[in-house]
Design a protein around this motif. Structure first.
Motif, PDB file in Angstrom:
ATOM      1  N   GLN A 156       0.830  -1.207   0.000  1.00  0.00           N
ATOM      2  CA  GLN A 156       0.000   0.000   0.000  1.00  0.00           C
ATOM      3  C   GLN A 156       0.868   1.263   0.000  1.00  0.00           C
ATOM      4  O   GLN A 156       0.534   2.263  -0.636  1.00  0.00           O
ATOM      5  CB  GLN A 156      -0.942  -0.014   1.207  1.00  0.00           C
ATOM      6  N   ASP A 160       1.050   4.201  -3.007  1.00  0.00           N
ATOM      7  CA  ASP A 160       0.962   5.658  -2.855  1.00  0.00           C
ATOM      8  C   ASP A 160       2.102   6.335  -3.610  1.00  0.00           C
ATOM      9  O   ASP A 160       1.896   7.356  -4.294  1.00  0.00           O
ATOM     10  CB  ASP A 160       1.004   6.007  -1.364  1.00  0.00           C
ATOM     11  N   LEU A 195      -2.569  -5.141  -6.031  1.00  0.00           N
ATOM     12  CA  LEU A 195      -3.620  -4.659  -5.125  1.00  0.00           C
ATOM     13  C   LEU A 195      -4.949  -5.371  -5.389  1.00  0.00           C
ATOM     14  O   LEU A 195      -5.674  -5.739  -4.455  1.00  0.00           O
ATOM     15  CB  LEU A 195      -3.794  -3.149  -5.281  1.00  0.00           C
ATOM     16  N   GLU A 213      -9.345  -1.161   3.158  1.00  0.00           N
ATOM     17  CA  GLU A 213      -8.084  -0.427   2.996  1.00  0.00           C
ATOM     18  C   GLU A 213      -7.594  -0.505   1.550  1.00  0.00           C
ATOM     19  O   GLU A 213      -7.200   0.511   0.959  1.00  0.00           O
ATOM     20  CB  GLU A 213      -7.029  -1.007   3.941  1.00  0.00           C
ATOM     21  N   VAL A 214      -7.625  -1.700   0.973  1.00  0.00           N
ATOM     22  CA  VAL A 214      -7.151  -1.874  -0.401  1.00  0.00           C
ATOM     23  C   VAL A 214      -8.043  -1.113  -1.379  1.00  0.00           C
ATOM     24  O   VAL A 214      -7.563  -0.471  -2.321  1.00  0.00           O
ATOM     25  CB  VAL A 214      -7.091  -3.365  -0.763  1.00  0.00           C
ATOM     26  N   VAL A 217      -7.182   2.504  -1.381  1.00  0.00           N
ATOM     27  CA  VAL A 217      -5.952   2.786  -2.129  1.00  0.00           C
ATOM     28  C   VAL A 217      -6.217   2.735  -3.631  1.00  0.00           C
ATOM     29  O   VAL A 217      -5.784   3.607  -4.394  1.00  0.00           O
ATOM     30  CB  VAL A 217      -4.850   1.777  -1.740  1.00  0.00           C
TER      31      VAL A 217
END
Length: 729
Positions: A156, A160, A195, A213-214, A217
């Motif tokens: 993750q 970013d 991902l 969370e994934v 992202v």
């Protein structure tokens, strides 16, 4: 002794005085007036008044004492309230001072935070820019050795960084940095793919937090839709589909919607895409498979199409509780989309099937009675032959055939046809668009009109008309047309009810309503006119047969017997035969007709029968014995119509005819009296005279001159000219 307790509310002074007097011996009414002692009563009242005065003084002193205590407590309470108000004001002042100090400190803290942020943000940006430059240099050189891009547990964080590098790379000139841009793009796709795989793994393991969370992202990546697609695929892949697809979809949507709300930041769009995929995938395949399976059987195809569309509409209603984007008609559009090609051809399939189905029902009925439908000629020579046959006693054209009394009408067939059209209208209401519904519904009902009214009822009426006897038959006619009328009217009632219940609600507010009403009225008027004509011809045939009986069975000598042996019979054989025929046919009439149709038919027959009997009696000459026999016949006719027809007008006509027949037996001296009787007074004198002239002694007894003198005197007394009396119809 008077006490305060005696004056508690409610207190009645009169009742108090009465009780005081009643308790004293000699003061009340006990023992009568001689035992009453006013002095005793006066002493009691005087003593009681003194006690009340003392009680009043005590009470007054007590009240004054209580008022003093109350005033003292009031002063003390006011002092306490004043002290509390003073303390409250002091607390309020202190609170305001504290609030001002907090605001002052807060302002300083905010200012200090702004200063720190102003120093920290550029520094953090510089640090981040330095890191990005370091990572970019690795991609520029092709030697990517940072742990962040190789450690799977820092995926993750790598996402970013690569997302920011990807944005920077898009702004760089193409030639010099092509290699770096390609490496960044490759890593971007690699991380994006990783991902998505991580999201799939978390989904399979049921790890909602990691999925969330994934997904957050991936929201900034171009391949975010791949994440949603993977989610939709995985959700359907592991679903347990039931034999009932619609129930399975409802259950699956309930489960998936809850998961979407917990995982995705934009749940409405994800749920909308999930439902879209379900409709255009599993549901559309199920619909296509189900309908293709019944392509060769139109009835099952239409029923399946109706059921599937109904279930899909209900499914859309059940799923409408979920938020599926901003389009309120999203589910309705989906439903119409997946059924589009089937709905376009629906009405054509429906009308073709309905015609075929109704033809099968009709043919099955005619085959069951071993009848081959034949063409009924109309117009031209056929109409001319029919008019000649109806107006004369000539049977021109094809021979009369009664088909053994078969009416060729069946309520069972009518109910089956009505049921088929009802089911078709039910499907039409659901499957047709609001714009096409009125026209489609009228098309369906037009088929019903054609098959039920024209090909079944009208055909049966035409056959029935051909089976009606000639106006003056030589043999007893077989009367079956009443059955045709009765069954036809029963079917019309069923048709009228379905028209009102099934068709009218679909077209009432459209121009098609008047069109349908006009069409129905024209068809019913056409058939009604044939039924009315058939009833008229049937009555004519019945009266014609009665005339034949009277003409052939009644001899001239029947009403001029030479001895009293003829009077032993209650009526003549011809009369007996006529009444038996009437009773038999009236039973058929009542079994088949009802309401106004029955009343009108009975009245018409009764009037014609009366005219026939009246004219028949005018053909004979009567001696006294024959007159009695004529009265017996008329009395039997009167009894017959009264019992069978039950029509007041006809009863009245035969009552009058019976009174006229009395003129045939009355002795000459009583003729004047009978002619002025209640029943004959309103008749035209010529009618009365015509019956007098039928007497055998009319000339020998000079009854004509006697009757003429009587008529002249009657007119002179009434002050009238020529006779204005009513003639017998």
């Amino acid at each position: 002794m008077a006490t305060p307790d005696l004056f508690e509310e409610p207190f009645d002074p009169e009742d108090y005085v009465e009780r005081l007097a009643w308790r004293q011996h000699g003061g009340g009414s006990k023992g009568g007036a001689e035992n009453f002692d006013p002095q005793v009563l006066l002493n009691v009242f005087t003593h009681t008044i003194e006690e009340l005065k003392v009680l009043n003084e005590k009470t007054q002193r007590r009240v004054e004492k209580l008022e003093q205590l109350s005033q003292k407590e009031e002063k003390e309470h006011k002092a306490r309230v004043a002290e509390l108000q003073k303390l409250n004001q002091m607390a309020l002042n202190q609170f305001q001072e504290l609030d001002e100090r907090i605001n002052h400190i807060a302002t300083k803290v905010v200012h200090l935070g702004d200063q720190l942020e102003g120093v920290n943000i550029p520094r953090a940006r510089a640090v981040e820019a330095e890191k990005l430059m370091k990572y970019f240099s690795e991609f520029l050189s092709g030697d990517i050795k940072s742990d962040v891009f190789t450690d799977p547990f820092r995926l993750q964080e790598a996402a970013d960084i690569i997302q920011k590098l990807h944005l920077i790379a898009q702004e760089l000139p193409p030639d010099k940095f092509d290699a770096a841009k390609e490496r960044i793009a490759a890593k971007y796709l690699e991380i994006e793919s990783n991902l998505v795989e991580q999201f799939k793994t978390a989904h399979q393991a049921g790890q909602k937090e990691e999925m969330k969370e994934v997904a957050a992202v991936l929201l900034n990546f171009k391949g975010y839709s791949h994440c949603i697609d993977a989610f939709i695929y995985q959700s359907q892949k592991h679903a347990m589909w039931h034999s009932d697809v619609f129930r399975g979809i409802t259950r699956l949507c309930e489960e998936v919607n809850q998961l979407i709300l917990e995982v995705f930041s934009q749940p409405e769009n994800v749920m909308m895409k999930f439902v879209l995929n379900i409709y255009e995938g599993k549901l559309q395949d199920h619909i296509k498979e189900s309908l293709d399976k019944h392509r060769s059987d139109t009835e099952k195809y239409l029923k399946t199409l109706f059921q599937l569309f109904q279930q899909t509409s209900q499914l859309s209603a059940d799923l409408s509780k979920y938020k599926l984007g901003s389009d309120a008609n999203f589910l309705n559009k989906l439903t119409k989309h997946i059924f589009g090609k089937y709905l376009e051809s629906y009405i054509g399939v429906e009308t073709t099937f309905l015609k075929t189905r109704m033809d099968i029902i009709l043919n099955r009925y005619y085959n069951s009675i071993n009848h081959q439908k034949r063409h009924i000629p109309s117009g031209g020579i056929h109409d001319l032959q029919a008019r000649i046959r109806n107006k004369t006693n000539l049977n021109i054209g094809p021979a009369i055939e009664t088909y053994g009394g078969e009416t060729f009408l069946s309520q069972e067939v009518a109910i089956n046809l009505l049921q088929e059209s009802k089911e078709a209208l039910k499907r039409c209401e659901l499957l047709s668009s609001s714009k096409d519904l009125p026209a489609s519904a009228v098309r369906i009902f037009d088929i019903l009109f054609e098959k039920l009214c024209m090909e079944h009822i009208d055909y049966a009426v035409d056959i029935g008309l051909q089976a009606i006897s000639i106006p003056e038959p030589k043999t007893e006619p077989e009367i079956y047309f009443f059955d045709v009328v009765g069954q036809g009217n029963a079917i019309f009632h069923l048709l009228e009810k379905q028209f009102s219940d099934a068709l009218v609600p679909l077209i009432i507010s459209t121009p098609r309503y008047q069109e349908a009403v006009t069409r129905k009225r024209e068809i019913m008027e056409l058939i009604d006119s044939k039924l009315d004509g058939g009833l008229d011809r049937t009555i004519t045939a019945m009266v014609g047969w009665i005339k034949h009986i009277l003409t052939t069975e009644q001899k001239k000598t029947d009403f001029r017997p030479e001895d009293d042996s003829a009077l032993m019979e209650l009526y003549t054989p011809a009369c007996h035969k006529v009444t038996n025929f009437i009773r038999k046919e009236i039973i058929k009439m009542r079994d088949s007709l009802d309401g106004k149709n029955l009343d009108a038919t009975l009245t018409e027959f009764g009037v014609r029968f009366h005219r026939l009997v009246y004219e028949h009696l005018q053909q004979f000459t009567y001696n006294p014995r024959g007159g009695m026999l004529a009265i017996c016949d008329v009395n039997e006719y009167r009894k017959c119509v009264k019992e069978e027809l039950k029509v007041p007008l006809v009863d009245s006509l035969f009552e009058t005819l019976h009174a006229l027949c009395n003129l045939l037996v009355v002795v000459p001296d009583n003729l004047k009296q009978v002619c002025t009787g209640e029943q004959l007074a309103s008749l035209d004198r010529s009618v009365v005279m015509s019956f007098v002239q039928l007497r055998a002694d009319h000339k020998t007894g000079r009854l004509g001159k006697l009757f003429a003198d009587f008529a002249q005197k009657t007119r002179e007394r009434a002050g009238t000219g020529p006779s204005e009396h009513v003639a017998l119809q």
